[in-house]
Write a protein that holds these residues in place. Structure first.
Motif, mmCIF file in Angstrom:
data_model
loop_
_atom_site.group_PDB
_atom_site.id
_atom_site.type_symbol
_atom_site.label_atom_id
_atom_site.label_comp_id
_atom_site.label_asym_id
_atom_site.label_seq_id
_atom_site.Cartn_x
_atom_site.Cartn_y
_atom_site.Cartn_z
ATOM 1 N N ALA A 161 -0.301 -6.749 9.472
ATOM 2 C CA ALA A 161 -0.461 -6.951 10.909
ATOM 3 C C ALA A 161 -1.870 -7.354 11.279
ATOM 4 C CB ALA A 161 -0.079 -5.679 11.672
ATOM 5 N N ASP A 218 5.087 -4.176 8.137
ATOM 6 C CA ASP A 218 4.034 -3.343 8.714
ATOM 7 C C ASP A 218 4.673 -2.256 9.572
ATOM 8 O OD1 ASP A 218 0.777 -3.873 9.087
ATOM 9 O OD2 ASP A 218 1.656 -2.604 10.639
ATOM 10 N N SER A 219 3.997 -1.122 9.659
ATOM 11 C CA SER A 219 4.513 -0.031 10.489
ATOM 12 C C SER A 219 4.323 -0.297 11.973
ATOM 13 C CB SER A 219 3.821 1.284 10.118
ATOM 14 O OG SER A 219 2.417 1.190 10.344
ATOM 15 N N SER A 220 3.435 -1.232 12.290
ATOM 16 C CA SER A 220 3.123 -1.551 13.681
ATOM 17 C C SER A 220 3.867 -2.797 14.145
ATOM 18 C CB SER A 220 1.610 -1.772 13.830
ATOM 19 O OG SER A 220 1.302 -2.363 15.063
ATOM 20 N N GLN A 221 4.255 -2.788 15.415
ATOM 21 C CA GLN A 221 4.871 -3.984 16.002
ATOM 22 C C GLN A 221 3.890 -5.145 16.079
ATOM 23 O OE1 GLN A 221 7.849 -5.091 17.123
ATOM 24 N NE2 GLN A 221 8.903 -3.303 16.322
ATOM 25 N N GLN A 222 2.605 -4.863 15.864
ATOM 26 C CA GLN A 222 1.620 -5.943 15.845
ATOM 27 C C GLN A 222 1.926 -6.945 14.736
ATOM 28 O OE1 GLN A 222 -2.449 -4.575 16.014
ATOM 29 N NE2 GLN A 222 -3.288 -6.590 15.513
ATOM 30 N N ARG A 227 4.714 -8.253 14.277
ATOM 31 C CA ARG A 227 5.527 -9.298 14.902
ATOM 32 C C ARG A 227 4.637 -10.363 15.536
ATOM 33 N NH1 ARG A 227 10.715 -8.888 15.788
ATOM 34 N NH2 ARG A 227 10.683 -6.603 15.679
ATOM 35 N N GLN A 228 3.515 -9.931 16.111
ATOM 36 C CA GLN A 228 2.567 -10.887 16.692
ATOM 37 C C GLN A 228 1.962 -11.768 15.604
ATOM 38 O OE1 GLN A 228 -0.335 -8.765 19.110
ATOM 39 N NE2 GLN A 228 1.239 -7.380 19.892
ATOM 40 N N PHE A 277 9.330 -10.924 10.165
ATOM 41 C CA PHE A 277 8.734 -9.600 10.288
ATOM 42 C C PHE A 277 9.784 -8.526 10.055
ATOM 43 C CE2 PHE A 277 7.883 -5.943 13.219
ATOM 44 C CZ PHE A 277 6.828 -5.388 12.500
ATOM 45 N N ARG A 278 9.357 -7.483 9.341
ATOM 46 C CA ARG A 278 10.202 -6.303 9.181
ATOM 47 C C ARG A 278 9.332 -5.072 9.382
ATOM 48 N NH1 ARG A 278 15.759 -4.572 7.905
ATOM 49 N NH2 ARG A 278 15.451 -2.338 8.204
ATOM 50 N N GLN A 279 9.626 -4.297 10.419
ATOM 51 C CA GLN A 279 8.874 -3.067 10.641
ATOM 52 C C GLN A 279 9.283 -2.060 9.581
ATOM 53 O OE1 GLN A 279 9.169 -1.424 14.591
ATOM 54 N NE2 GLN A 279 7.255 -0.279 14.352
#
Length: 244
Positions: free
Chosen positions: A12, A34-38, A40-41, A55-57
């Protein structure tokens, strides 16, 4: 040759993001985990540049979560060529203050996750003629300062895991490690001339320094390299320091 597919964890921001971008710009389809939704950004930024990424959280400390990341690569791309285990956390606390749960969690994220990705990813990786894993360790695997027992132990464990996996999964899969030194990311406070000057190369490192080494170790140019750990620190670990 088909487009290679890579999983990059902890992508992220910082080093992980730089690795994901570097690989994608060189023609790789990247699964950002990544553990963060960031994360996705990060993928949105990549797609704006015409790069292939999804992306895969994921919480890499949880085995089922790691398995689901690998399954996503299989279902979306039908292949997996490379894994970059970059996700990491730290907690610099005196040994009297750090809890056993904190210690265990740091090892789970920094060390056990790399084992899990190798375990669950191996069946797919073995189908690739260019399969490779890069574990992002740290110079703290080799030297320390007070109150970093959990982080240092996890990163040192990564080096042992790297050469063990190289023997267990070779010759089908190559595994190497990179040990970054002082790398300035978006969260690094302002640097002084003295910060740069203490490095033999004259500057603090950049995420791209680690990304470029990682890309090389994944590439066919590194086909005779496995089980190794490469320090990328501007020469800091080779500098003798004396008290004035």
């Amino acid at each position: 040759m088909p487009q290679p597919v890579a999983i990059v964890t902890g992508a992220a921001r910082g080093i992980g993001k730089s690795i994901a971008l570097t690989l994608a710009r060189r023609g790789t389809a990247v699964l950002v985990a990544d553990s963060s939704q960031q994360g996705r950004q990060t993928v949105d930024e990549m797609k704006e540049q015409g790069l292939e990424a999804i992306f895969r959280q994921a919480d890499v400390s949880v085995p089922q979560s790691v398995r689901q990341v690998v399954e996503t690569a299989q279902s979306h791309y039908r292949r997996l060529d490379w894994i970059v285990n970059n996700a990491g956390i730290s907690a610099f606390k005196p040994i009297d203050e750090i809890s056993i749960d904190e210690f265990d969690h740091i090892l789970a994220v920094n060390l056990r996750a790399a084992f899990l990705f190798a375990k669950f990813g191996a069946p797919l990786l073995r189908q690739s003629p260019q399969a490779a894993i890069v574990n992002i360790a740290s110079t703290r695997a080799l030297m320390s300062e007070p109150h970093n027992e959990a982080y240092a132990a996890a990163k040192a464990g990564l080096l042992g895991l790297t050469h063990a996996l190289a023997n267990s999964l070779g010759p089908a899969v190559r595994i190497n490690a990179v040990c970054p030194g002082w790398i300035a990311t978006e969260n690094t406070p302002a640097l002084s001339p003295a910060d740069h000057a203490q490095h033999p190369v004259g500057r603090v490192g950049l995420p791209s320094d680690i990304a470029n080494m990682t890309a090389f170790l994944l590439s066919a140019e590194a086909s005779f390299i496995s089980g190794q750990a490469f320090v990328v620190d501007g020469g800091m670990t080779k500098k003798m320091i004396y008290t004035e």
